[in-house]
Design a protein around this motif. Structure first.
Motif, mmCIF file in Angstrom:
data_model
loop_
_atom_site.group_PDB
_atom_site.id
_atom_site.type_symbol
_atom_site.label_atom_id
_atom_site.label_comp_id
_atom_site.label_asym_id
_atom_site.label_seq_id
_atom_site.Cartn_x
_atom_site.Cartn_y
_atom_site.Cartn_z
ATOM 1 N N ARG A 74 7.310 -2.914 -9.676
ATOM 2 C CA ARG A 74 6.569 -3.604 -9.952
ATOM 3 C C ARG A 74 5.587 -2.279 -9.749
ATOM 4 N N VAL A 75 5.648 -1.379 -8.575
ATOM 5 C CA VAL A 75 4.827 -0.637 -8.532
ATOM 6 C C VAL A 75 4.357 0.412 -9.545
ATOM 7 N N ALA A 76 6.850 0.952 -9.402
ATOM 8 C CA ALA A 76 6.858 1.769 -10.598
ATOM 9 C C ALA A 76 6.429 1.355 -11.766
ATOM 10 N N CYS A 77 6.137 0.140 -12.573
ATOM 11 C CA CYS A 77 6.028 -0.497 -13.671
ATOM 12 C C CYS A 77 4.007 0.529 -14.105
ATOM 13 N N GLU A 78 3.463 0.283 -12.602
ATOM 14 C CA GLU A 78 1.756 0.624 -12.884
ATOM 15 C C GLU A 78 1.523 2.363 -13.395
ATOM 16 N N VAL A 79 3.086 3.183 -13.414
ATOM 17 C CA VAL A 79 3.164 4.519 -13.385
ATOM 18 C C VAL A 79 3.020 4.768 -14.564
ATOM 19 N N ASN A 80 2.564 4.883 -15.239
ATOM 20 C CA ASN A 80 2.848 5.864 -17.103
ATOM 21 C C ASN A 80 2.893 7.142 -17.483
ATOM 22 N N THR A 81 1.838 7.686 -16.305
ATOM 23 C CA THR A 81 1.895 9.031 -16.686
ATOM 24 C C THR A 81 2.985 9.881 -16.104
ATOM 25 N N CYS A 82 3.018 10.077 -15.273
ATOM 26 C CA CYS A 82 4.212 11.017 -14.534
ATOM 27 C C CYS A 82 5.454 10.526 -14.423
ATOM 28 N N GLU A 83 6.323 10.953 -13.931
ATOM 29 C CA GLU A 83 7.587 10.551 -13.129
ATOM 30 C C GLU A 83 8.093 9.960 -12.283
ATOM 31 N N SER A 84 7.628 7.939 -12.857
ATOM 32 C CA SER A 84 7.351 6.954 -11.685
ATOM 33 C C SER A 84 7.666 6.974 -10.775
ATOM 34 N N LEU A 85 9.252 7.123 -10.398
ATOM 35 C CA LEU A 85 9.884 6.854 -9.181
ATOM 36 C C LEU A 85 9.617 8.220 -7.908
ATOM 37 N N ILE A 86 9.154 8.941 -8.501
ATOM 38 C CA ILE A 86 8.538 9.725 -7.036
ATOM 39 C C ILE A 86 7.267 9.605 -6.713
ATOM 40 N N VAL A 87 6.421 8.700 -7.670
ATOM 41 C CA VAL A 87 4.915 8.398 -7.123
ATOM 42 C C VAL A 87 5.915 6.992 -6.163
ATOM 43 N N THR A 88 6.300 6.213 -6.777
ATOM 44 C CA THR A 88 6.673 5.384 -6.369
ATOM 45 C C THR A 88 6.957 5.407 -5.167
ATOM 46 N N GLU A 89 7.992 6.324 -3.957
ATOM 47 C CA GLU A 89 8.528 6.711 -3.407
ATOM 48 C C GLU A 89 7.382 7.092 -2.486
ATOM 49 N N MET A 90 6.578 7.402 -3.027
ATOM 50 C CA MET A 90 5.879 8.724 -2.374
ATOM 51 C C MET A 90 4.390 7.464 -1.369
ATOM 52 N N VAL A 91 4.203 6.894 -2.686
ATOM 53 C CA VAL A 91 3.622 5.450 -1.791
ATOM 54 C C VAL A 91 4.394 4.820 -0.865
ATOM 55 N N PHE A 92 5.332 4.303 -1.084
ATOM 56 C CA PHE A 92 6.239 3.262 -0.025
ATOM 57 C C PHE A 92 6.393 4.319 1.397
ATOM 58 N N GLU A 93 6.425 5.658 0.780
ATOM 59 C CA GLU A 93 6.786 6.708 2.079
ATOM 60 C C GLU A 93 5.253 6.493 3.092
ATOM 61 N N GLY A 94 4.225 5.997 2.375
ATOM 62 C CA GLY A 94 3.304 6.384 2.994
ATOM 63 C C GLY A 94 2.734 7.865 3.059
ATOM 64 N N MET A 95 3.420 8.186 2.075
ATOM 65 C CA MET A 95 2.680 9.716 2.625
ATOM 66 C C MET A 95 1.016 9.918 1.721
ATOM 67 N N LEU A 96 1.241 8.929 0.532
ATOM 68 C CA LEU A 96 -0.570 9.133 0.597
ATOM 69 C C LEU A 96 -1.699 8.530 1.643
ATOM 70 N N ASN A 97 -0.978 7.588 1.894
ATOM 71 C CA ASN A 97 -1.836 7.489 3.110
ATOM 72 C C ASN A 97 -2.697 8.227 4.685
ATOM 73 N N GLU A 98 -1.428 8.720 4.302
ATOM 74 C CA GLU A 98 -1.483 9.899 5.709
ATOM 75 C C GLU A 98 -2.845 11.293 5.102
ATOM 76 N N LEU A 99 -2.920 11.377 4.229
ATOM 77 C CA LEU A 99 -3.721 12.052 3.363
ATOM 78 C C LEU A 99 -4.711 11.835 3.024
ATOM 79 N N GLU A 100 -6.109 12.994 3.224
ATOM 80 C CA GLU A 100 -7.569 12.925 3.131
ATOM 81 C C GLU A 100 -7.073 13.050 1.315
ATOM 82 N N PRO A 101 -8.105 11.724 0.386
ATOM 83 C CA PRO A 101 -8.651 11.583 -0.913
ATOM 84 C C PRO A 101 -7.574 13.254 -2.138
#
Lengths: 1462, 364
Positions: free
Chosen positions: A1291-1318
């Motif tokens: 369902r998370v991957a469904c939200e991403v349309n502009t680019c390779e959705s799998l990579i974004v999803t994996e990044m989200v679930f790995e918490g990578m984005l949470n570790e970074l500043e905006p």
């Protein structure tokens, strides 16, 4: 008395009025029908009750009279239409006071308008109409227990409460039970069918909803019915009137489409009825038939208007000459193809069945009559299936070659076929190329009396066609050149949508184009136009929405509300479907759009328009009208620029002009070379003086014009008045370079310069002061002032728009542009210059394709301004481009529309998420599967399949039933399979051996004895001994595949008899194929045998004169054999006592056939000998089994290495299998052949049925394996579970349309984005969006955390790539990572997000400004998508971070609003 | 079963602790919240506490090692946030996807929608160009409402909507208060409001059948929520005397709404389709045909036999609800079979003793 009377009635009327108000407020026009009925009932009720209690009956009568009186007043309350009165107004109404009259009238009006009461009818006649049974039913909400009914309409079980007289009764509602059957329609149906009638697009006119009684119907009923459920002539006429008038007028006039409820217009009314087309069409057609004589005057005028038309067109009364529309004349080819193809097929089929028909006579001994009749059936079925199984491949091959073979363009067919109604029913083709005949200009206006949109100019014919189709709500595919005026079609559709209160959606391939179109439409249609792109959304409620195709796709996946209002979807530049990256989006959208949406396709001319339309029509189940035209309003002249002069090589519609080319090439050569060439020409080498090495040397020069070259060209253009000019060059860099070369040029007048100046100032004012000082801004502004512009992707969007606008205002005289400028929007120039005709298409340098060239060249020639558009191809080198290439480019046909359909993870996830769409369905309906799928249905596979499986069942049953007849052969089925195994094993071995040619190592040499098993139509034999008379030979069979065959003389089973007449009738004799002879009381046949029929190869080999049995030449030249004086001999018996020895010595195939003359007795002798051998073999096989030839020895020379082991094993296995076969009891059964044939028939059918089933199932889809692999990957990664339900990750991957959705999803679930500043997040994400190649390493200035995150991201990408590879997808992990992640802008975006001004970040990289801006705009979109992801996940921290990230990048020049939009 | 018990948490229970949310330890998901630990009670910041008093069967081991960045991050982040604890805010089972930890509530009375879910709801209000749809199906559940905008429905016959005020006024003609509808979740708004739509013609008004409600948790997500229980399920083995109307195949349709509404009706017999003139090339669009079928379905009497079947299915669902067993076509079928085997009358199926007995096979 009057006074009291008045008072009483006042009261009553007040009461009614209140009721009415209530009704009106509840249901104005399209109101709730049931409610109204209810109220109607109530009113009757209340009136009745009042009358009973308070008024004498007589007074009620008066009231009724009053009510019945037709009203004269025309005020229509609440916009409700008043039907026409017949004018029989009662003139005696003076006896009541005026106020009462008014009151009555208003009530009456209201009542009648609501359909409660027809204005000129009595209360009884209200009920004359058929009443939907649901009206008898008291709604649950209603309090009343009784209801009023007309006496004559009472349902059988109704219980009468009381009789009111006047044919009215009050009945208990409960007694009117539901079980009235379904002859009358329930309420819901009523309303909906109304809605259907009124809103279905088919009628093209929005009809106001007018519930209730319509006077016409009542009249009709009065006339004695008979009309039934269908419309009377009168009604149709009325409807026609109503439709041809504007809706609003019709409203006012009261001309309305009337139909009894429940009758849909489809039944009684068709377009032909409404528009009277069919008549007109027929007439026109008749006219056309003898059009040779008639040359109508009015068309002459018409023709002169279009000089181009005059040249090629047919001077008949029919303006719609085929060639006018189809310069590529596809019709002829395709139809010819199809007809011949079909003929062939049908002949084949006939032949097959004929065979079946006369064959059984041969085998009459083995079968009784019953059996053979049945055999017929089965065999026919088998051959049917076989035939059709062959056909799809032919067809698909064919469709690749040209247009689809199945299309029968109606324009070519006989007149009778076009009877459109029948045609529609028996339609084979969804693409319609039929044109509406318009003989005179006035016709158009009569056909379209109330256009939704009028144009200030007379439309071209193809535009008229399109508009008429649109008016009839039909799908249109319009293929025309860029400047031909396709937009008219789009605009008309938008106008229609506005008129109908629905929506039109306009999709374009690129965002910039959307902006421009938005402005255009907004200028045309006002504020009712909206724009939705990735980064902005304006007026999303508008009747016309402009958006990119991607947006529409995501709307469809989401099932957005907007979708339901759509009436039209306009696909501009639909040939973009060929784009390998994005083409799939178009297909997805077309497949997913609901069926009621009408589609318009605007495309450049493509060769396979019809095929494409056919696909659309099939997918959408509605005809698509193809309108094609090669027409250019302004003809083009193609020239070469060489030696400071133009050399025309192609003018208008003339052919390629080699003379001009020769001149050009001559003028390019240095003077000495010219001389040399001339001499050479004198010497006899006529033609092209094009030495190959020179050409190559010339190429670089050809690409590169010097400053001097360009200056002279520009001056020439200016001098000749060929400005404005668009110069196409195929790289951003080249554009800039050339533009800089012309720095000294000033093409604008002072006045123009001022205009430009003020416009540029306005534009720059939108930017922040700092941004206004960007080098690109300054440079561009300076350049445009001189009338020179640049237009390419590297330009800042706002500058690009500025240039476009200036160009369209004729303030830019020379524009250097890349290919994107040729896309879409009408921005014509006087002339077009090609800097080069080679471009880099992302993979390699190549010549321009004809389609691309046409698209760009089409920019030349402004309608109404220029007589001719000039296209100039620059030759700066010493050689013009190769003539062949040029000719092809100029005159070749453009690229075909081809499916780029592929599966994406987003697509799969989105489709799995919702129930009513499936990935399989999507694949099935895709353009790439089109040919196959169509073949499946048109060949009636489903029918064959059901027939086949039914017969199979029957056969199975019969087989079971006949079990007791098979004494001694009970194991026949097992035997059958076992022997099949042996046959296939042998086939494998032998075909392997025959690949080296010859006699397969002696295994199949002449004289070898083999055992054959075959089940032919006429002759069956199992394990029949045979002798090889001709070694294997590869013969090309009819189907094209080559399979080696041998020729054998086969000993037929005992008891075989053949009718001698037959042999004779075929004039066969010994030495011919298929000769059946008798010897030693047994029959034999000489036959061609496939390797797959060889059951085993015996070790025995005898010497035999092969020529006796088979002569090579015989087949080809039958005349040769007639020299044999004994040719006509019936059997061998008559020629027994001649030469003994001839046959024995005769050996070898290579001996010339004439060298040996064998006598009859010799032949006989040989035959006898052979026969005895064969009979012996047969006996041996039955007793102990024939010794098998050791194939290992035969194949000694041809195998090496590992294959040897395999071969040995295969032989072993084969031998083991033979043993098994021999062990079966029925192997020695005397009647083996018969049983074997039965089983064979059954099993063959079974396998065919299986094949059919497979073809019809999803598994046969081309992309199905790919789908399974992708699904497996998604399951493995946890996006979907094993039930194909989409999980959280999915369902998370469904939200991403502009680019390779799998990579974004994996990044989200790995918490990578949470570790970074905006700021770091956006920098990281930019890698996913940036597309240009850039080898830049990550800067050391970046925070360590960001760098490591980039590494982690790369790791994820590689991991995903590996996973994909692991699932069998053709993905290289490293390449996957490299293509999906481009780190080039990470640093730039990081700085930008940190607040660094744009000018400074430009210095960080050599990526052009425009690309940076585009990347950052898309980044904002991605941020929004990730934000949505965080919501799905339930993590507010990330949500806030993404918001902040979005804020951080949204500023200044990057998000400067578009000039078009604001 | 084991793992479920071990995964079960109560509100307030600590799911994981870590240095800070940004150190890559865990990701907060639904049903959890983060608490910042004030005093640094344990030095062992990298280790993670497990579930309350539970043993080590299910541990979230924070993996902060291995990353090059982690050491540096520690230095950066200690200033900003202290160590954190992830605490469950709901009673339910823990779900871990990569680093995301969320708690799926077991409380089955609450239905949280997801895009694409099938909903069986009742219209409770019409207005504002939208229908209010009550999603409350369990008896004690909180009242939830979904919104079905006018633009989200298919008009009968599959025609396209005309955006006028007329159809706003005619809304009641489509669905009125009290009607049952099946629809799909189109969107979940930020505040949890469900926006519904009837995406295709399969959705829409439900008539001539039976609604039964169960706690939403009992209806699992599956590929297909429009299920059919075939007629042969109802046929007792060996006993062929049960005569089925030749018109009806005897199949029963079960729509498993994810909000807990379960709709049971007779399956529209395939013969109807043929009689309805499904000839492909006719100009009647599919939508209209389907609609006619529906009308016919709604207006045709359900035979007694069929009623009994529907009732049996309904009571089978009820049985499953009573024993809190997941409701899916298979479980329903098995209960129906069991009831037929045991020769239980439909009405007796929900007697407590029978409930236990009938579901016994299913529960194992």
């Amino acid at each position: 008395m009057t006074c009291r009377f008045v008072n009483h009635y006042q009261l009553i009327f007040e009461c009614i009025k209140q009721h009415l108000d209530k009704i009106i407020s509840q249901s104005v026009i399209g109101g709730h029908r049931q409610k109204k009925r209810e109220d109607e009932g109530k009113q009757q009720n209340s009136m009745a009750s009042i009358s009973h209690q308070e008024l004498p009956q007589a007074k009620l009568q008066t009231l009724n009279e009053l009510l019945q009186k037709p009203s004269n007043s025309r005020d229509v309350p609440l916009g409700v239409t008043m039907p026409d009165d017949d004018g029989s107004a009662d003139k005696t109404n003076t006896r009541t006071q005026t106020d009462i009259k008014e009151a009555i009238q208003s009530i009456q009006d209201a009542l009648s308008s609501l359909g409660v009461l027809p204005p000129n009818s009595t209360t009884q006649t209200v009920w004359k109409r058929s009443i939907p049974f649901s009206l008898y039913q008291s709604p649950k909400t209603s309090q009343s227990l009784t209801t009023l009914m007309p006496l004559d309409r009472l349902p059988p079980n109704a219980k009468i409460y009381r009789n009111l007289g006047d044919g009215l009764v009050e009945v208990w509602t409960h007694s009117l039970s539901v079980e009235r059957g379904d002859t009358s329609r329930p309420l819901q149906g009523n309303l909906s069918s109304k809605l259907v009638e009124y809103t279905r697009g088919t009628m093209g006119v929005r009809r106001p909803f007018r519930p209730g009684g319509m006077d016409d119907e009542v009249d009709e009923d009065k006339d004695g019915g008979g009309v039934g459920d269908y419309l009377s002539e009168e009604a149709i006429k009325r409807a026609r009137d109503g439709l041809t008038k504007d809706t609003k007028e019709a409203w006012m006039d009261g001309t309305l489409i009337t139909a009894p409820p429940g009758v849909s217009f489809e039944v009684g009314l068709s377009y032909e009825d409404v528009f009277g087309v069919s008549d007109g069409e027929d007439v026109a057609r008749r006219k056309r038939d003898d059009a040779a004589e008639i040359v109508a005057d009015d068309t002459l005028n018409h023709d002169t208007r279009n000089p181009t038309l005059l040249g090629g067109s047919f001077p008949g009364s029919q303006t719609f000459d085929k060639r006018y529309f189809d310069d590529d004349s596809l019709f002829g080819d395709s139809s010819d193809d199809s007809s011949s193809d079909e003929d062939e097929e049908s002949v084949e089929g006939d032949g097959g069945s004929a065979d079946v028909g006369d064959q059984p006579s041969h085998v009459s001994t083995t079968k009784d009559n019953n059996d053979s009749a049945e055999l017929d059936d089965v065999d026919e079925l088998l051959s049917d299936i076989h035939d059709t199984l062959q056909s799809p491949f032919n067809q698909s091959r064919k469709t690749l070659d040209s247009t689809s073979p199945l299309i029968h363009p109606p324009i070519k067919t006989e007149r009778g076929d076009i009877n459109s109604k029948k045609d529609l029913a028996a339609r084979k083709s969804w693409a319609v190329t039929e044109y509406i005949p318009i003989t005179a200009t006035t016709d158009f206006h009569t056909l379209l009396p109330n256009p939704a949109l009028t144009f200030p100019f007379e439309l071209d014919d193809f535009q008229k066609q399109a508009v008429l189709r649109l008016e009839r709500s039909e799908c249109v595919f319009l293929a025309a050149h860029t400047s031909a005026g396709k937009t008219v079609c789009a605009e008309y559709a938008i106008a229609l949508a506005m008129k109908h209160c629905t929506r039109a959606i306009y999709t374009s391939p690129i965002k910039a184009l959307s902006n421009q179109k938005y402005r255009d439409f907004k200028n045309k249609f006002g504020d009712d136009v909206g724009l939705i792109t990735g980064d902005m959304q304006i007026g999303a409620d508008g009747s016309c929405l402009v958006m990119t195709t991607e947006i529409l796709r995501s709307m469809l996946y989401r099932g957005a509300d907007v979708i339901r209002d759509i009436e039209w979807v306009i696909f501009d530049e639909v040939h973009y479907i060929n784009d390998s990256e994005r083409g799939v989006v178009w297909e997805e959208v077309i497949i997913m759009l609901p069926d009621y949406v009408n589609l318009i396709f605007l495309s450049a001319t493509t060769p396979n328009t019809i095929e494409f339309s056919e696909w659309i029509g099939r997918t959408k189940r509605k005809p698509v009208h193809v309108i094609r035209t090669g027409y250019r309003p302004v003809p083009l002249s193609h020239n070469l620029w060489a030696g400071l002069k133009l050399h025309s090589i192609l003018e208008g519609r003339d052919g390629f002009n080699p003379k001009g080319y020769a001149e050009a090439s001559k003028s390019l050569l240095p003077s000495s070379a010219v001389k040399a060439a001339e001499e050479k020409a004198k010497g006899g080498a006529k033609g092209k003086p094009t030495p190959v090495p020179v050409k190559h040397a010339g190429r670089p020069g050809q690409q590169q014009g010097t400053k001097q070259d360009w200056l002279s060209l520009a001056r020439y253009l200016e001098r000749e008045g060929l400005m404005p000019t668009v110069v196409f060059s195929f790289s951003k860099k080249k554009c800039e370079e050339i533009a800089n070369m012309l720095r000294s040029l000033d093409l604008n007048t002072a006045a123009e310069r001022n205009l430009v100046q003020s416009f540029t100032i306005q534009t720059v004012a939108r930017l922040s002061p700092a941004d206004g000082k960007l080098p690109q801004v300054i440079a561009t502004c300076e350049m445009v002032k001189r009338g020179i512009g640049v237009h390419h992707g590297g330009l800042l969007p706002i500058l690009k728009e500025m240039v476009e606008i200036l160009f369209s205002r004729n303030l830019i005289k020379v524009l250097f542009a890349t290919e994107t400028f040729a896309m879409g929007v009408n921005m014509p120039a006087r002339s077009v210059v090609f800097n080069a005709i080679r471009k880099h298409d992302g993979v390699q340098f190549r010549e321009l394709q004809p389609g691309e060239y046409t698209q760009m060249a089409g920019r030349a020639g402004r309608r109404g301004l220029d007589k001719v558009g000039t296209v100039i191809i620059c030759c700066f080198g010493s050689q013009p481009p190769d003539q062949v290439i040029l000719r092809n480019m100029l005159t070749g046909s453009s690229t075909k529309l081809q499916s780029q359909f592929r599966l994406t993870f987003t697509m799969i996830l989105n489709l799995l998420r919702v129930e009513d769409m499936s990935v399989e369905g999507m694949i099935k309906r895709s353009f790439s599967e089109f040919a196959t799928q169509r073949a499946l249905t048109t060949n009636e596979y489903p029918k064959l399949l059901t027939r086949g499986s039914k017969t199979l069942l029957k056969l199975d049953e019969e087989f079971q039933k006949d079990a007791d007849t098979r004494v001694g052969a009970e194991d026949i089925e097992d035997y059958y399979f076992a022997s099949k195994d042996v046959l296939s094993a042998n086939n494998d071995l032998l075909s392997y051996m025959t690949t080296s040619g010859g006699t397969a190592g002696g295994a199949l040499a002449t004289g070898r004895i083999v055992l054959l098993t075959a089940n032919r139509k006429q002759i069956q034999y199992v394990r029949a001994p045979a002798i090889v008379v001709r070694a294997p030979l590869v013969v090309a069979t009819k189907s094209g595949s080559s399979e080696p065959t041998i020729i054998c003389m086969v000993l037929l089973p005992e008891g075989f008899t053949s009718s001698e007449e037959d042999t004779q009738s075929k004039k066969l004799k010994l030495g011919d194929l298929n000769f059946i002879g008798r010897s030693s009381d047994r029959s034999f046949i000489v036959q061609e045998v496939k390797l797959s029929e060889i059951y085993l190869v015996a070790s025995v080999k005898i010497k035999v004169d092969s020529k006796i049995f088979f002569q090579e030449g015989v087949k080809k030249a039958p005349a040769m054999t007639t020299s044999n004086p004994f040719a006509g001999a019936k059997t061998m018996k008559g020629r027994q006592d001649d030469d003994f020895f001839g046959g024995v010595t005769a050996r070898g195939m290579n001996a010339p056939s004439t060298s040996k003359v064998t006598t009859v007795s010799q032949e006989d002798q040989v035959v006898n000998e052979v026969m005895s051998h064969l009979i012996k073999t047969e006996a041996a096989e039955k007793q102990a089994g024939v010794e098998i030839l050791d194939l290992r020895d035969c194949a000694k020379n041809m195998r090496q290495g590992s294959s040897e082991v395999e071969f040995r094993q295969a032989v072993d296995q084969m031998e083991r299998r033979v043993m098994t076969v021999r062990s079966y009891q029925c192997h020695n059964h005397p009647n083996l052949e018969k049983h074997y044939a039965t089983v064979d028939r059954k099993e063959t059918l079974r396998s065919r049925v299986m094949t059919l089933r497979h073809l019809l199932s999803n598994e046969s889809l081309q992309l199905f394996p790919d789908f399974l692999q992708r699904k497996a990957l998604l399951t493995e990664l946890g996006y979907i579970d094993e039930n194909d339900t989409v999980c959280l990750k999915g369902r998370v991957a469904c939200e991403v349309n502009t680019c390779e959705s799998l990579i974004v999803t994996e990044m989200v679930f790995e918490g990578m984005l949470n570790e970074l500043e905006p700021t770091e997040i956006v920098a990281l994400l930019s890698a996913l969006l940036f597309q240009e190649k850039s080898d830049e390493d990550l800067d050391s200035e970046l925070p360590q955390r960001l760098v490591s995150s980039c590494e982690r991201m790369r790791g994820i990408a590689i991991y995903l790539g590996e996973k994909q590879k692991g699932c069998g997808l053709p993905v290289d992990p490293l390449e996957f990572a490299a293509t999906s992640l481009k780190m080039g802008l990470v640093h730039v975006v990081y700085e930008w997000a940190c607040g660094v001004p744009f000018s400074s970040i430009c210095e960080l990289t050599d990526v052009q400004e425009g690309s940076i801006v585009r990347c950052i705009t898309r980044l904002d979109e991605l941020c929004r998508e990730v934000r949505n992801c965080s919501r799905v996940v339930g993590n507010p921290t990330l949500y806030r971070k993404m918001e902040a990230a979005s804020e951080a990048i949204k500023r200044d020049i990057v998000f400067a609003s578009s000039l078009y939009v604001a | 079963m084991e793992s479920i018990i071990h995964n079960f948490v109560l509100p307030g229970q600590v799911l994981a602790t870590s240095n800070s949310e940004t150190d890559g330890g865990f990701l907060r998901g639904h049903g959890t919240y983060i608490e910042i630990v004030q005093d640094k009670e344990s030095d062992n910041r990298h280790a993670t506490k497990a579930w309350g008093n539970d043993q080590s069967n299910y541990n979230v081991v924070m993996q902060t090692d291995g990353d090059d960045a982690s050491n540096q991050e520690d230095d950066n982040d200690t200033l900003k946030t202290g160590p954190q604890r992830l605490i469950a805010s709901l009673a339910g089972t823990v779900q871990r996807v990569n680093k995301l930890i969320s708690v799926i509530p077991t409380s089955s009375s609450v239905y949280t929608g997801q895009v694409g879910d099938l909903i069986i709801g009742r219209i409770i209000g019409v207005g504002g160009s939208r229908w209010k749809v009550s999603l409350t199906c369990s008896h004690n559940g909180s009242t939830r409402e979904g919104q079905l905008p006018l633009s989200g429905v298919n008009l009968p016959g599959g025609v396209q909507r005309i955006r006028t005020s007329e159809d706003v006024l005619a809304m009641r003609s489509l669905y009125k208060e009290g009607d049952l509808v099946s629809c799909e979740v189109q969107n979940v708004q930020r505040d949890g409001t469900l926006i519904l739509h009837t995406r295709s013609l399969r959705y829409g008004k439900l008539e001539n059948g039976v609604l039964t409600t169960v706690p939403p948790g009992l209806v699992g997500r599956r590929k297909n929520h429009f299920c059919t229980i075939e007629g042969k399920v109802f046929e007792k083995e060996g006993a062929n005397d049960m005569q089925i109307d030749d018109e009806e195949g005897g199949d029963v349709d079960v729509y498993l709404g994810l909000n807990g509404g379960i709709w049971i009706q007779r399956k529209i017999p395939s013969e109807w389709e043929n009689t309805q003139g499904m000839d492909r090339d006719s100009r009647v669009p599919l939508a209209e045909t389907l609609q006619k079928l529906r009308q016919r379905h709604a207006s045709t009497r359900v035979s007694t036999l069929m009623r009994e079947r529907i009732a049996r299915v309904r009571n089978a669902v009820e049985c499953l609800r009573l024993v809190q067993y997941q409701i899916c076509p298979e479980s329903i079928e098995s209960v129906v079979r069991a009831s037929l085997m045991a020769d239980v009358r439909v009405g007796h199926m929900i007697c407590p003793e029978w409930v236990v007995q009938l579901t016994e096979g299913t529960r194992q």
